[in-house]
Design a protein around this motif. Structure first.
Motif, PDB file in Angstrom:
ATOM      1  N   GLY A 121      38.706  82.753  50.329  1.00  0.00           N
ATOM      2  CA  GLY A 121      39.785  83.232  49.468  1.00  0.00           C
ATOM      3  C   GLY A 121      39.603  84.700  49.130  1.00  0.00           C
ATOM      4  N   PHE A 122      40.704  85.403  48.914  1.00  0.00           N
ATOM      5  CA  PHE A 122      40.652  86.822  48.579  1.00  0.00           C
ATOM      6  C   PHE A 122      40.515  87.049  47.080  1.00  0.00           C
ATOM      7  N   LEU A 123      41.209  86.234  46.276  1.00  0.00           N
ATOM      8  CA  LEU A 123      41.236  86.450  44.837  1.00  0.00           C
ATOM      9  C   LEU A 123      39.926  86.046  44.183  1.00  0.00           C
ATOM     10  N   ARG A 124      39.512  86.787  43.173  1.00  0.00           N
ATOM     11  CA  ARG A 124      38.353  86.492  42.343  1.00  0.00           C
ATOM     12  C   ARG A 124      38.874  86.247  40.929  1.00  0.00           C
ATOM     13  N   LEU A 125      38.754  85.013  40.453  1.00  0.00           N
ATOM     14  CA  LEU A 125      39.323  84.645  39.167  1.00  0.00           C
ATOM     15  C   LEU A 125      38.339  84.943  38.044  1.00  0.00           C
ATOM     16  N   PRO A 126      38.766  85.680  37.012  1.00  0.00           N
ATOM     17  CA  PRO A 126      37.842  86.039  35.922  1.00  0.00           C
ATOM     18  C   PRO A 126      37.417  84.821  35.117  1.00  0.00           C
ATOM     19  N   GLY A 127      36.166  84.825  34.688  1.00  0.00           N
ATOM     20  CA  GLY A 127      35.633  83.716  33.897  1.00  0.00           C
ATOM     21  C   GLY A 127      34.116  83.695  33.984  1.00  0.00           C
TER      22      GLY A 127
ATOM     23  N   LEU B 229      39.542  78.522  32.904  1.00  0.00           N
ATOM     24  CA  LEU B 229      40.573  79.154  33.726  1.00  0.00           C
ATOM     25  C   LEU B 229      41.975  78.785  33.240  1.00  0.00           C
ATOM     26  N   ALA B 230      42.173  77.514  32.883  1.00  0.00           N
ATOM     27  CA  ALA B 230      43.475  77.083  32.384  1.00  0.00           C
ATOM     28  C   ALA B 230      43.828  77.805  31.095  1.00  0.00           C
ATOM     29  N   ALA B 231      42.837  77.998  30.222  1.00  0.00           N
ATOM     30  CA  ALA B 231      43.082  78.706  28.960  1.00  0.00           C
ATOM     31  C   ALA B 231      43.484  80.157  29.208  1.00  0.00           C
ATOM     32  N   ASN B 232      43.036  80.707  30.344  1.00  0.00           N
ATOM     33  CA  ASN B 232      43.386  82.084  30.697  1.00  0.00           C
ATOM     34  C   ASN B 232      44.609  82.161  31.604  1.00  0.00           C
ATOM     35  N   GLY B 233      45.270  81.009  31.826  1.00  0.00           N
ATOM     36  CA  GLY B 233      46.516  80.999  32.582  1.00  0.00           C
ATOM     37  C   GLY B 233      46.373  80.928  34.077  1.00  0.00           C
TER      38      GLY B 233
ATOM     39  N   LEU C  97      32.159  72.215  36.531  1.00  0.00           N
ATOM     40  CA  LEU C  97      33.507  72.400  37.062  1.00  0.00           C
ATOM     41  C   LEU C  97      34.562  72.078  36.006  1.00  0.00           C
ATOM     42  N   ASP C  98      34.343  71.009  35.256  1.00  0.00           N
ATOM     43  CA  ASP C  98      35.294  70.652  34.196  1.00  0.00           C
ATOM     44  C   ASP C  98      35.400  71.782  33.176  1.00  0.00           C
ATOM     45  N   ALA C  99      34.270  72.333  32.762  1.00  0.00           N
ATOM     46  CA  ALA C  99      34.267  73.422  31.792  1.00  0.00           C
ATOM     47  C   ALA C  99      34.909  74.677  32.388  1.00  0.00           C
ATOM     48  N   GLY C 100      34.627  74.948  33.656  1.00  0.00           N
ATOM     49  CA  GLY C 100      35.209  76.117  34.306  1.00  0.00           C
ATOM     50  C   GLY C 100      36.713  75.999  34.459  1.00  0.00           C
ATOM     51  N   ARG C 101      37.193  74.818  34.807  1.00  0.00           N
ATOM     52  CA  ARG C 101      38.643  74.619  34.919  1.00  0.00           C
ATOM     53  C   ARG C 101      39.328  74.805  33.572  1.00  0.00           C
ATOM     54  N   ALA C 102      38.691  74.296  32.523  1.00  0.00           N
ATOM     55  CA  ALA C 102      39.267  74.456  31.186  1.00  0.00           C
ATOM     56  C   ALA C 102      39.352  75.934  30.807  1.00  0.00           C
TER      57      ALA C 102
END
Length: 261
Positions: free
Chosen positions: A191-197, A239-243, A232-237
């Motif tokens: 993947g190209f995108l790097r998601l902040p978190g 990321l979801a909180a950041n949209g 992963l559960d914590a990371g998804r939460a």
């Protein structure tokens, strides 16, 4: 903004990699300088991730790392852990495909760094040759890093642990250190995108030598997958909180089931 930050990181990462690889060629005289170059590259990339992409790499459980030779079994979701683990194991040695040694410049570092290469063209002899190289690394007090699944796996894929890890565990008779992580959410494979978190790499308590191979295989899988799924559960939460939307845990139901183990 996400695209621009990802672009900035990717350009910076390749520039850093090229600069370190070419600028540190004198380090190829010996193994320890090569490992020092790898740590420099790892720390530089971790800094670049935070500054350019907004990804903070958090190491947990470092107190679980015993002194001396080890077998390290790490979950593999991203390129991130490949370099990040260099920063926490002073005498690391990766188990990798022999073909990687033929990559220009990079292969020189891998070879001079004393990595354990698997020559699959040797067929049935490949395991014996790997054992001999791994035993030599352990005899020199090194931390042998293995990705039990053999390749990067999507964050929502069920686990597929190969038997090579349990084979090494039985042959080497040293503690095995499981490593869980959620890095694939933030630096996805292909993947190209790097998601902040917050990308977390968690070192779990070691598994002492002496277990029967089947029991060890089940134990290490259970520990890594349980801890990784929680991360992963914590990371998804986060990321979801950041949209940000990420692949859901559909396949992780199978990963958590007894049948998958």
């Amino acid at each position: 903004m996400l695209f621009l930050r990802s672009l900035a990181f990717n350009l910076g990462f390749y520039a850093l990699t090229t600069l370190v690889a070419l600028g540190c060629l004198p380090a190829l005289v010996a193994r320890r300088p090569v490992l020092g170059v790898a740590r420099l590259w790892a720390r530089g990339t971790i800094w670049l991730l935070r500054v350019a992409a907004g990804i903070r790499v958090e190491f947990r459980g470092l107190e679980n790392i015993p002194k001396g030779p080890l077998l390290v079994a790490a979950k593999h979701q991203s390129a991130l852990e490949t370099l990040a683990l260099c920063a926490i194991f002073p005498e690391f040695a990766y188990v990798l495909k022999r073909e990687l040694l033929f990559i220009p410049v990079v292969g020189w570092y891998l070879s001079r760094g004393g990595m354990v290469a698997i020559d699959r063209s040797k067929g049935n002899r490949a395991m014996a040759l790997m054992n001999a190289a791994a035993a030599e690394a352990i005899a020199h007090g090194r931390q042998l890093i293995v990705f039990p699944e053999g390749t990067r796996r999507p964050t929502n894929a069920p686990p597929v642990y190969k038997q090579g890890l349990s084979h090494l565990y039985a042959a080497l008779r040293v503690p095995c250190l499981p490593v869980a992580l959620n890095t694939g959410l933030f630096w996805p494979r292909r993947g190209f995108l790097r998601l902040p978190g917050t990308a977390v790499i968690e070192v779990l308590p070691p598994i002492q030598p002496g277990m029967e191979r089947a029991a060890f295989h089940a134990t290490v899988l259970e520990r890594i997958e349980t801890a990784s799924n929680a991360l992963l559960d914590a990371g998804r939460a986060e990321l979801a909180a950041n949209g940000h939307s990420v692949p859901g845990p559909q396949a992780e139901t199978a990963a958590r089931s007894p049948a998958a183990r």
